[in-house]
Design a protein around this motif. Structure first.
Motif, PDB file in Angstrom:
ATOM      1  N   PRO A  18      -1.508  -9.065   2.630  1.00  0.00           N
ATOM      2  CA  PRO A  18      -0.965  -7.717   2.740  1.00  0.00           C
ATOM      3  C   PRO A  18       0.367  -7.739   3.474  1.00  0.00           C
ATOM      4  CG  PRO A  18      -2.916  -7.968   4.147  1.00  0.00           C
ATOM      5  CD  PRO A  18      -2.631  -9.295   3.523  1.00  0.00           C
ATOM      6  N   ILE A  19       1.363  -7.119   2.881  1.00  0.00           N
ATOM      7  CA  ILE A  19       2.666  -7.089   3.531  1.00  0.00           C
ATOM      8  C   ILE A  19       2.742  -5.870   4.459  1.00  0.00           C
ATOM      9  CG2 ILE A  19       3.762  -8.328   1.623  1.00  0.00           C
ATOM     10  CD1 ILE A  19       5.112  -5.599   0.925  1.00  0.00           C
ATOM     11  N   PRO A  20       3.530  -5.950   5.512  1.00  0.00           N
ATOM     12  CA  PRO A  20       3.617  -4.826   6.460  1.00  0.00           C
ATOM     13  C   PRO A  20       4.294  -3.586   5.884  1.00  0.00           C
ATOM     14  CG  PRO A  20       4.383  -6.856   7.479  1.00  0.00           C
ATOM     15  CD  PRO A  20       4.212  -7.143   6.016  1.00  0.00           C
ATOM     16  N   GLU A  21       5.304  -3.768   5.040  1.00  0.00           N
ATOM     17  CA  GLU A  21       6.031  -2.621   4.489  1.00  0.00           C
ATOM     18  C   GLU A  21       5.128  -1.854   3.529  1.00  0.00           C
ATOM     19  OE1 GLU A  21       8.937  -5.405   6.040  1.00  0.00           O
ATOM     20  OE2 GLU A  21       7.188  -5.659   4.796  1.00  0.00           O
ATOM     21  N   GLY A  22       5.197  -0.538   3.624  1.00  0.00           N
ATOM     22  CA  GLY A  22       4.401   0.307   2.741  1.00  0.00           C
ATOM     23  C   GLY A  22       4.974   1.705   2.722  1.00  0.00           C
ATOM     24  N   VAL A  23       4.295   2.569   2.001  1.00  0.00           N
ATOM     25  CA  VAL A  23       4.675   3.979   1.942  1.00  0.00           C
ATOM     26  C   VAL A  23       3.479   4.777   2.449  1.00  0.00           C
ATOM     27  CG1 VAL A  23       5.413   5.892   0.487  1.00  0.00           C
ATOM     28  CG2 VAL A  23       6.166   3.561  -0.047  1.00  0.00           C
ATOM     29  N   ALA A  24       3.692   5.529   3.507  1.00  0.00           N
ATOM     30  CA  ALA A  24       2.652   6.385   4.079  1.00  0.00           C
ATOM     31  C   ALA A  24       3.093   7.836   3.913  1.00  0.00           C
ATOM     32  CB  ALA A  24       2.433   6.045   5.546  1.00  0.00           C
ATOM     33  N   ILE A  25       2.290   8.610   3.207  1.00  0.00           N
ATOM     34  CA  ILE A  25       2.662   9.977   2.848  1.00  0.00           C
ATOM     35  C   ILE A  25       1.804  10.969   3.642  1.00  0.00           C
ATOM     36  CG2 ILE A  25       2.914  11.622   0.952  1.00  0.00           C
ATOM     37  CD1 ILE A  25       2.857   9.071  -0.928  1.00  0.00           C
ATOM     38  N   PRO A  26       2.370  11.577   4.704  1.00  0.00           N
ATOM     39  CA  PRO A  26       1.609  12.581   5.449  1.00  0.00           C
ATOM     40  C   PRO A  26       1.714  13.951   4.780  1.00  0.00           C
ATOM     41  CG  PRO A  26       3.723  12.240   6.495  1.00  0.00           C
ATOM     42  CD  PRO A  26       3.668  11.303   5.306  1.00  0.00           C
ATOM     43  N   PHE A  27       0.741  14.799   5.070  1.00  0.00           N
ATOM     44  CA  PHE A  27       0.745  16.178   4.573  1.00  0.00           C
ATOM     45  C   PHE A  27       1.068  16.223   3.079  1.00  0.00           C
ATOM     46  CE2 PHE A  27       2.105  16.235   9.073  1.00  0.00           C
ATOM     47  CZ  PHE A  27       0.938  16.788   9.603  1.00  0.00           C
ATOM     48  N   VAL A  28       0.334  15.429   2.338  1.00  0.00           N
ATOM     49  CA  VAL A  28       0.633  15.183   0.933  1.00  0.00           C
ATOM     50  C   VAL A  28       0.622  16.451   0.079  1.00  0.00           C
ATOM     51  CG1 VAL A  28      -1.769  14.649   0.294  1.00  0.00           C
ATOM     52  CG2 VAL A  28       0.132  13.631  -1.002  1.00  0.00           C
ATOM     53  N   PHE A  29      -0.201  17.422   0.415  1.00  0.00           N
ATOM     54  CA  PHE A  29      -0.283  18.625  -0.424  1.00  0.00           C
ATOM     55  C   PHE A  29       1.036  19.393  -0.480  1.00  0.00           C
ATOM     56  CE2 PHE A  29      -4.787  17.877   0.547  1.00  0.00           C
ATOM     57  CZ  PHE A  29      -5.273  17.833  -0.759  1.00  0.00           C
ATOM     58  N   GLN A  30       1.874  19.204   0.525  1.00  0.00           N
ATOM     59  CA  GLN A  30       3.182  19.856   0.519  1.00  0.00           C
ATOM     60  C   GLN A  30       4.128  19.230  -0.514  1.00  0.00           C
ATOM     61  OE1 GLN A  30       4.678  19.659   4.523  1.00  0.00           O
ATOM     62  NE2 GLN A  30       2.937  20.776   5.380  1.00  0.00           N
ATOM     63  N   LEU A  31       3.781  18.035  -1.000  1.00  0.00           N
ATOM     64  CA  LEU A  31       4.668  17.304  -1.900  1.00  0.00           C
ATOM     65  C   LEU A  31       4.170  17.262  -3.345  1.00  0.00           C
ATOM     66  CD1 LEU A  31       5.509  14.297   0.445  1.00  0.00           C
ATOM     67  CD2 LEU A  31       6.856  16.361   0.047  1.00  0.00           C
ATOM     68  N   VAL A  32       3.089  17.994  -3.616  1.00  0.00           N
ATOM     69  CA  VAL A  32       2.552  18.032  -4.976  1.00  0.00           C
ATOM     70  C   VAL A  32       2.727  19.441  -5.525  1.00  0.00           C
ATOM     71  CG1 VAL A  32       0.507  17.723  -6.423  1.00  0.00           C
ATOM     72  CG2 VAL A  32       0.902  16.194  -4.483  1.00  0.00           C
ATOM     73  N   GLN A  33       3.430  19.512  -6.655  1.00  0.00           N
ATOM     74  CA  GLN A  33       3.673  20.806  -7.301  1.00  0.00           C
ATOM     75  C   GLN A  33       3.314  20.698  -8.775  1.00  0.00           C
ATOM     76  OE1 GLN A  33       7.789  21.555  -6.512  1.00  0.00           O
ATOM     77  NE2 GLN A  33       7.487  21.838  -4.324  1.00  0.00           N
ATOM     78  N   PHE A  55       0.824  -1.205   0.000  1.00  0.00           N
ATOM     79  CA  PHE A  55       0.000   0.000   0.000  1.00  0.00           C
ATOM     80  C   PHE A  55       0.857   1.253   0.000  1.00  0.00           C
ATOM     81  CE2 PHE A  55      -2.096  -3.475   2.058  1.00  0.00           C
ATOM     82  CZ  PHE A  55      -3.335  -3.506   1.449  1.00  0.00           C
ATOM     83  N   VAL A  56       0.457   2.186  -0.843  1.00  0.00           N
ATOM     84  CA  VAL A  56       0.966   3.542  -0.803  1.00  0.00           C
ATOM     85  C   VAL A  56      -0.236   4.392  -0.423  1.00  0.00           C
ATOM     86  CG1 VAL A  56       1.944   5.461  -2.114  1.00  0.00           C
ATOM     87  CG2 VAL A  56       2.743   3.119  -2.543  1.00  0.00           C
ATOM     88  N   SER A  57      -0.191   4.960   0.769  1.00  0.00           N
ATOM     89  CA  SER A  57      -1.331   5.744   1.256  1.00  0.00           C
ATOM     90  C   SER A  57      -0.905   7.187   1.471  1.00  0.00           C
ATOM     91  CB  SER A  57      -1.876   5.149   2.549  1.00  0.00           C
ATOM     92  OG  SER A  57      -0.913   5.206   3.588  1.00  0.00           O
ATOM     93  N   TYR A  58      -1.892   8.059   1.421  1.00  0.00           N
ATOM     94  CA  TYR A  58      -1.569   9.474   1.581  1.00  0.00           C
ATOM     95  C   TYR A  58      -2.737  10.208   2.208  1.00  0.00           C
ATOM     96  CZ  TYR A  58      -4.322  10.065  -2.706  1.00  0.00           C
ATOM     97  OH  TYR A  58      -5.321  10.047  -3.652  1.00  0.00           O
ATOM     98  N   GLY A  59      -2.416  11.344   2.793  1.00  0.00           N
ATOM     99  CA  GLY A  59      -3.438  12.171   3.413  1.00  0.00           C
ATOM    100  C   GLY A  59      -2.803  13.263   4.238  1.00  0.00           C
ATOM    101  N   GLY A  60      -3.463  13.585   5.343  1.00  0.00           N
ATOM    102  CA  GLY A  60      -2.966  14.598   6.265  1.00  0.00           C
ATOM    103  C   GLY A  60      -2.027  13.976   7.267  1.00  0.00           C
ATOM    104  N   VAL A  61      -2.249  14.265   8.532  1.00  0.00           N
ATOM    105  CA  VAL A  61      -1.356  13.778   9.578  1.00  0.00           C
ATOM    106  C   VAL A  61      -1.363  12.248   9.661  1.00  0.00           C
ATOM    107  CG1 VAL A  61      -3.066  13.966  11.450  1.00  0.00           C
ATOM    108  CG2 VAL A  61      -0.609  14.170  11.967  1.00  0.00           C
ATOM    109  N   ALA A  62      -2.501  11.603   9.373  1.00  0.00           N
ATOM    110  CA  ALA A  62      -2.599  10.143   9.467  1.00  0.00           C
ATOM    111  C   ALA A  62      -2.051   9.430   8.235  1.00  0.00           C
ATOM    112  CB  ALA A  62      -4.045   9.722   9.712  1.00  0.00           C
ATOM    113  N   ALA A  63      -1.715  10.163   7.187  1.00  0.00           N
ATOM    114  CA  ALA A  63      -1.063   9.626   5.985  1.00  0.00           C
ATOM    115  C   ALA A  63      -1.858   8.520   5.296  1.00  0.00           C
ATOM    116  CB  ALA A  63       0.348   9.130   6.323  1.00  0.00           C
ATOM    117  N   GLY A  64      -3.165   8.482   5.505  1.00  0.00           N
ATOM    118  CA  GLY A  64      -3.985   7.466   4.854  1.00  0.00           C
ATOM    119  C   GLY A  64      -3.938   6.095   5.492  1.00  0.00           C
ATOM    120  N   LEU A  65      -3.308   5.968   6.639  1.00  0.00           N
ATOM    121  CA  LEU A  65      -3.115   4.646   7.246  1.00  0.00           C
ATOM    122  C   LEU A  65      -4.413   4.000   7.717  1.00  0.00           C
ATOM    123  CD1 LEU A  65       0.244   5.236   9.110  1.00  0.00           C
ATOM    124  CD2 LEU A  65      -0.171   3.798   7.097  1.00  0.00           C
TER     125      LEU A  65
END
Length: 192
Positions: free
Chosen positions: A138-153, A111-121
């Motif tokens: 489901p494997i435990p390793e994943g990518v959790a992206i918090p505060f995603v709007f800061q990373l989209v340009q 899973f690659v999840s994204y969102g605010g402080v909870a990062a989509g978890l």
């Protein structure tokens, strides 16, 4: 080489799932362990589950279901890219999962999840419950992206080095699970 589907889990106009999924697919291609395909749920246009027969039967009345079935069936592993809507996954992603049964069996997922402080978890936690019912690992390793709007340009996702490292770890572990589950699906490893 095993086939990995990077699934764009949101169909909402203006979604961030698409540029993040494009990055995840690119990371998977650079990883080199998979034949990578980007799978966009928006392109399938699945209505709210409309099959008259239970998915377990595999008797699909509609062409959109047969197309979705063929796509999921060809994958050996999945990376689901998901936002968090109201503490859970998007309805479109849950709907797409619920359309099928046999096609999901004994395949690993990350899973690659994204969102605010909870990062989509919280979305990922719900998806894990649903997918394990379909015998997806489901494997435990994943990518959790918090505060995603800061990373989209300009509509492009700009990952940080820690996110890139997390993607590599996730793909390494996903690949480690893919081959044994392929053997299990082929009946070469007896199910217990």
């Amino acid at each position: 080489m095993p086939t990995l589907h990077v699934v764009v889990g949101s169909t909402r106009p203006g979604r961030l799932a698409l540029p993040i999924a494009q990055w995840a697919a690119q990371a998977a291609e650079q990883h080199g362990g998979f034949d990578v395909q980007l799978v966009d749920l928006a392109e399938f246009g699945l209505p709210l589950l409309d099959e008259p027969a239970h998915p377990r039967t595999g008797q699909y009345a509609h062409e959109h279901t047969r197309a979705w079935s063929a796509t999921v069936d060809e994958a050996d592993a999945f990376v689901f890219v998901t936002p968090e809507y109201n503490f859970g996954p998007p309805a479109a992603l849950l709907n797409a999962i619920s359309y099928l049964h046999r096609e999901w069996l004994c395949k690993p997922a990350a899973f690659v999840s994204y969102g605010g402080v909870a990062a989509g978890l919280r979305s990922v936690q719900v998806l894990k419950q649903v997918l394990t019912t379909l015998k997806v690992m489901p494997i435990p390793e994943g990518v959790a992206i918090p505060f995603v709007f800061q990373l989209v340009q300009d509509g492009s996702f700009q990952p940080t080095p820690p996110l890139e490292a997390a993607a590599t770890d996730m793909l390494d572990e996903l690949l480690r699970w893919t081959e044994p589950l392929q053997l299990l699906r082929k009946g070469l490893v007896p199910a217990q």
